[in-house]
Design a protein around this motif. Structure first.
Motif, PDB file in Angstrom:
ATOM      1  N   TYR A 252     -19.194  15.291  19.365  1.00  0.00           N
ATOM      2  CA  TYR A 252     -19.384  16.658  18.577  1.00  0.00           C
ATOM      3  C   TYR A 252     -19.326  17.817  19.622  1.00  0.00           C
ATOM      4  O   TYR A 252     -18.653  18.843  19.372  1.00  0.00           O
ATOM      5  CB  TYR A 252     -20.858  16.541  18.076  1.00  0.00           C
ATOM      6  CG  TYR A 252     -20.747  16.093  16.689  1.00  0.00           C
ATOM      7  CD1 TYR A 252     -19.929  16.231  15.736  1.00  0.00           C
ATOM      8  CD2 TYR A 252     -21.551  14.803  16.492  1.00  0.00           C
ATOM      9  CE1 TYR A 252     -19.937  15.542  14.565  1.00  0.00           C
ATOM     10  CE2 TYR A 252     -21.683  14.227  15.268  1.00  0.00           C
ATOM     11  CZ  TYR A 252     -20.885  14.582  14.411  1.00  0.00           C
ATOM     12  OH  TYR A 252     -20.707  13.799  13.229  1.00  0.00           O
TER      13      TYR A 252
ATOM     14  N   ARG B 252     -14.842  12.091   6.146  1.00  0.00           N
ATOM     15  CA  ARG B 252     -14.542  13.150   5.451  1.00  0.00           C
ATOM     16  C   ARG B 252     -13.172  14.067   6.376  1.00  0.00           C
ATOM     17  O   ARG B 252     -12.261  13.216   6.538  1.00  0.00           O
ATOM     18  CB  ARG B 252     -15.611  14.315   5.382  1.00  0.00           C
ATOM     19  CG  ARG B 252     -16.887  13.758   4.402  1.00  0.00           C
ATOM     20  CD  ARG B 252     -17.747  15.060   3.871  1.00  0.00           C
ATOM     21  NE  ARG B 252     -18.641  15.405   4.944  1.00  0.00           N
ATOM     22  CZ  ARG B 252     -19.379  16.384   4.787  1.00  0.00           C
ATOM     23  NH1 ARG B 252     -19.668  16.859   3.665  1.00  0.00           N
ATOM     24  NH2 ARG B 252     -20.388  16.385   5.664  1.00  0.00           N
ATOM     25  N   ASP B 253     -13.323  15.054   6.640  1.00  0.00           N
ATOM     26  CA  ASP B 253     -11.961  15.826   7.121  1.00  0.00           C
ATOM     27  C   ASP B 253     -12.067  15.931   8.248  1.00  0.00           C
ATOM     28  O   ASP B 253     -11.348  16.860   8.989  1.00  0.00           O
ATOM     29  CB  ASP B 253     -11.955  17.352   6.317  1.00  0.00           C
ATOM     30  CG  ASP B 253     -13.249  18.213   6.768  1.00  0.00           C
ATOM     31  OD1 ASP B 253     -14.117  17.614   7.251  1.00  0.00           O
ATOM     32  OD2 ASP B 253     -13.224  19.125   6.333  1.00  0.00           O
ATOM     33  N   ILE B 254     -12.531  14.998   9.076  1.00  0.00           N
ATOM     34  CA  ILE B 254     -12.357  15.190  10.607  1.00  0.00           C
ATOM     35  C   ILE B 254     -11.266  14.927  11.132  1.00  0.00           C
ATOM     36  O   ILE B 254     -10.943  15.298  12.328  1.00  0.00           O
ATOM     37  CB  ILE B 254     -13.360  14.104  11.249  1.00  0.00           C
ATOM     38  CG1 ILE B 254     -14.160  14.506  12.535  1.00  0.00           C
ATOM     39  CG2 ILE B 254     -12.730  12.549  11.253  1.00  0.00           C
ATOM     40  CD1 ILE B 254     -15.075  15.501  12.545  1.00  0.00           C
TER      41      ILE B 254
ATOM     42  N   ARG C 145     -21.512  21.422  10.751  1.00  0.00           N
ATOM     43  CA  ARG C 145     -22.022  20.713   9.331  1.00  0.00           C
ATOM     44  C   ARG C 145     -22.382  19.393   9.335  1.00  0.00           C
ATOM     45  O   ARG C 145     -23.435  18.989   8.971  1.00  0.00           O
ATOM     46  CB  ARG C 145     -20.566  20.988   8.606  1.00  0.00           C
ATOM     47  CG  ARG C 145     -20.869  20.216   7.131  1.00  0.00           C
ATOM     48  CD  ARG C 145     -19.478  20.002   6.565  1.00  0.00           C
ATOM     49  NE  ARG C 145     -18.801  19.057   7.106  1.00  0.00           N
ATOM     50  CZ  ARG C 145     -17.403  18.677   7.005  1.00  0.00           C
ATOM     51  NH1 ARG C 145     -16.814  19.574   6.237  1.00  0.00           N
ATOM     52  NH2 ARG C 145     -16.867  17.555   7.766  1.00  0.00           N
ATOM     53  N   ASP C 146     -21.711  18.420  10.315  1.00  0.00           N
ATOM     54  CA  ASP C 146     -21.868  17.081  10.313  1.00  0.00           C
ATOM     55  C   ASP C 146     -22.965  16.709  11.317  1.00  0.00           C
ATOM     56  O   ASP C 146     -23.698  15.772  10.917  1.00  0.00           O
ATOM     57  CB  ASP C 146     -20.587  16.334  10.754  1.00  0.00           C
ATOM     58  CG  ASP C 146     -19.756  16.483   9.509  1.00  0.00           C
ATOM     59  OD1 ASP C 146     -19.882  16.798   8.283  1.00  0.00           O
ATOM     60  OD2 ASP C 146     -18.527  15.927   9.927  1.00  0.00           O
TER      61      ASP C 146
ATOM     62  N   GLU D 299     -17.000  24.535  12.985  1.00  0.00           N
ATOM     63  CA  GLU D 299     -17.659  24.275  11.816  1.00  0.00           C
ATOM     64  C   GLU D 299     -18.016  22.790  11.408  1.00  0.00           C
ATOM     65  O   GLU D 299     -19.059  22.555  10.860  1.00  0.00           O
ATOM     66  CB  GLU D 299     -16.899  24.984  10.835  1.00  0.00           C
ATOM     67  CG  GLU D 299     -16.589  26.508  11.104  1.00  0.00           C
ATOM     68  CD  GLU D 299     -17.724  27.163  10.911  1.00  0.00           C
ATOM     69  OE1 GLU D 299     -18.731  26.977  10.224  1.00  0.00           O
ATOM     70  OE2 GLU D 299     -17.920  28.353  11.761  1.00  0.00           O
ATOM     71  N   ILE D 300     -17.032  21.767  11.615  1.00  0.00           N
ATOM     72  CA  ILE D 300     -17.426  20.563  11.341  1.00  0.00           C
ATOM     73  C   ILE D 300     -18.696  20.217  12.009  1.00  0.00           C
ATOM     74  O   ILE D 300     -19.519  19.329  11.433  1.00  0.00           O
ATOM     75  CB  ILE D 300     -16.126  19.483  11.526  1.00  0.00           C
ATOM     76  CG1 ILE D 300     -15.095  20.105  10.271  1.00  0.00           C
ATOM     77  CG2 ILE D 300     -16.374  18.267  11.354  1.00  0.00           C
ATOM     78  CD1 ILE D 300     -13.557  19.431  10.588  1.00  0.00           C
TER      79      ILE D 300
END
Length: 572
Positions: free
Chosen positions: A373, A270-272, A431-432, A427-428
């Motif tokens: 992370y 995704r948008d990582i 979420r992930d 936030e990512i």
């Protein structure tokens, strides 16, 4: 564990951290170069599957001497600057500054951030703040190398960031002015793979009256925290275990490079890309390698277990048939074939260490997941001298130290950066990390529970059926004088054997314990998500993520240690 500068070389780096005095004696230069060359060359010959890499600063004297030898041996070098180059340049005279700038061109360079609340103005001039930067430099090199190479006169001194203090930090996790608390106690006898020093004795070009080296210049020793023999001529044998595991992993990276390349990297979905830098990407690529190899050896281990117990069950059936039927003497041949096949499955799996590799690589992958992370979320280290790998498996058997060695390499570039934490990255990560992991464990343990219950039902059914059949045959023979048929005798003999094999298989696969671990992981992640919902600031959310990572690391290391006690073995 492949850095961007390594090209197509897939070997794991064996990082040599180089430190030493700036004021070497000119007359000893050739001798010291020969000692350093001999040391590096011997490592390369002994461990050809590892890529010898130098981690050093650009100070005059020992650092540049080691770097020049490494260049002649075509070894990669990473230079670490204790502060931005415009501040660091104040250390050099005109001639040295020209050489410094020449070396920087085209080199792999890491620049450490200013320590604490220091400002550029405070660090520019000599004093405690500038000394603190050098202490941080020494701590960084010591924490991110596998062997510390020290050109040292052997004299103890209290200079923060000096050679003696860096060696002390490497072995005792303590440096005055930088670390909190007391040095690591010598009563702490837990094995540690990170305390190894190769000491090349040198003199210093100092005024008359300065202390001479307590050892003869040119001598070379290995130093460790061993209480009885802290100084030895040869590398202590226990460190060979760690290096052998690194060699094994390096060979697997090369052997299975195609498999690794084909596997998608789940951390980079995704948008990582909006929050990832070069250091964080290096962690993600290391995760991909460890994850692919863990999955590969897990599949091999499962196939070996199915073959081992499947062939054992067929062999048992053939043997019982051989004894229960007259005229079935030929059953001894398939019995032999199945027993040999079961033994072959065991030998192949045990000699290839498939189970140990799958467990070790899985623990490494999960540690890298946490490291990744933490990096994108901007989770800060607990102290300026503490890095992501410090607490992981610290007090477990030395053999597992190779995992922490891999974390040192993967997190090297990320630990050298001090960028403003990204709210998008936070936030990512929430979420992930929380979302994907929670979904995985919620879906996974009910499936494992189904297989576990099927195994239990088959086990109990087989045993109960064998018991009931034996009871019925006994009653039939007693009251009806009816002799059991050969088929019933074979079935009566095989059902308890089948039950025992199923029970043994369940114990080896540890599905019951794995279900418990997955349920625990689900509870931890659920609690973390609830705490993140009520957290009012980004600082609080990052604190939750740090605690979550610590909890997951502890559980993973306990899990691998439990399963290591259940290696694949022959059925018997």
């Amino acid at each position: 564990m492949i850095e961007a500068t390594s090209g197509t070389d897939l070997r794991v780096p064996l990082v040599i951290g180089a430190i030493g005095h700036r004021d070497l004696v000119a007359a000893e230069t050739a001798m010291l170069e020969e000692r350093v060359r001999s040391f590096l060359d011997s490592l390369q010959r002994k461990y050809p599957d590892l890529r010898i890499t130098i981690l050093t600063s650009l100070a005059d004297g020992a650092d540049r001497l080691v770097a020049s030898v490494a260049k002649l041996l075509h070894m990669p070098i990473t230079y670490v600057l204790p502060m931005p180059t415009e501040l660091y340049e104040h250390d050099f005279d005109a001639a040295s500054l020209g050489e410094y700038r020449e070396i920087l061109r085209g080199s792999n360079v890491l620049t450490l951030p200013l320590v604490g609340d220091s400002t550029a103005e405070q660090v520019t001039r000599p004093g405690p703040r500038r000394d603190l930067q050098y202490a941080g430099l020494g701590a960084f090199i010591a924490a991110h190398c596998h062997i510390l190479l020290a050109l040292w006169d052997g004299n103890e001194n209290g200079a923060s960031g000096g050679t003696a203090q860096v060696i002390r930090f490497h072995q005792d996790d303590y440096m005055p002015g930088l670390t909190e608390g007391e040095p690591r106690s010598r009563l702490d006898v837990s094995d540690d793979e990170s305390d190894l020093v190769h000491h090349v004795v040198c003199s210093r070009d100092r005024p008359e009256g300065e202390p001479n080296p307590p050892l003869r210049a040119g001598e070379a020793w290995w130093l460790s925290r061993d209480f009885e023999t802290p100084r030895t001529r040869d590398m202590p044998a226990r460190y060979e275990v760690v290096l052998r595991r690194m060699v094994e992993f390096s060979q697997d990276l090369t052997r299975h490079s195609g498999l690794i390349e084909r596997q998608p990297n789940e951390l980079l979905a995704r948008d990582i890309d909006v929050v990832i830098d070069q250091g964080t990407r290096a962690i993600a690529e290391s995760f991909k390698s460890a994850d692919a190899l863990a999955n590969h050896y897990q599949r091999r281990t499962r196939r070996a277990l199915w073959a081992l117990y499947g062939f054992a069950a067929l062999a048992s059936f053939c043997y019982i048939t051989y004894g229960g039927f007259s005229g079935w003497d030929l059953m001894i041949y398939p019995y032999w074939v199945f027993m040999a096949s079961s033994l072959a499955a065991y030998l192949v799996a045990s000699r290839g260490a498939w189970q140990r590799r799958s467990l070790d690589y899985r623990v490494l992958a999960e540690a890298l997941r946490v490291q990744f992370y933490w990096a994108i979320a901007g989770v800060e280290r607990s102290a300026v001298s503490r890095f992501g790998h410090d607490a992981f498996l610290k007090r477990q058997e030395l053999e597992l130290g190779w995992i922490r060695n891999m974390l040192r390499v993967a997190g090297q570039r990320d630990d050298a950066t001090d960028e403003t934490p990204s709210e998008v990255g936070l936030e990512i990560a929430v979420r992930d990390w929380i979302g994907n992991e929670l979904n995985f464990f919620r879906q996974r343990w009910p499936r494992l529970l189904i297989w576990h219950r099927i195994t239990e039902v088959l086990d109990r059914t087989s045993f109960a059926a064998g018991l009931l059949l034996a009871g019925w045959l006994a009653l039939a023979q007693l009251f009806f004088e009816r002799q059991p048929t050969n088929e019933l005798i074979v079935l009566m003999g095989f059902l308890p054997v089948a039950a025992w094999l199923l029970q043994h298989f369940a114990q080896r696969t540890a599905y019951g314990e794995l279900i418990g671990q997955y349920q625990f992981m689900e509870r931890v992640l659920s609690n973390a998500r609830r705490q993140l919902i009520v957290a009012s600031t980004a600082t609080e959310r990052r604190r939750v993520l740090r605690e979550l990572g610590d909890a997951l690391l502890r559980e993973n290391q306990q899990w691998v240690l439990r399963l290591r006690e259940r290696p694949i073995s022959t059925v018997g």
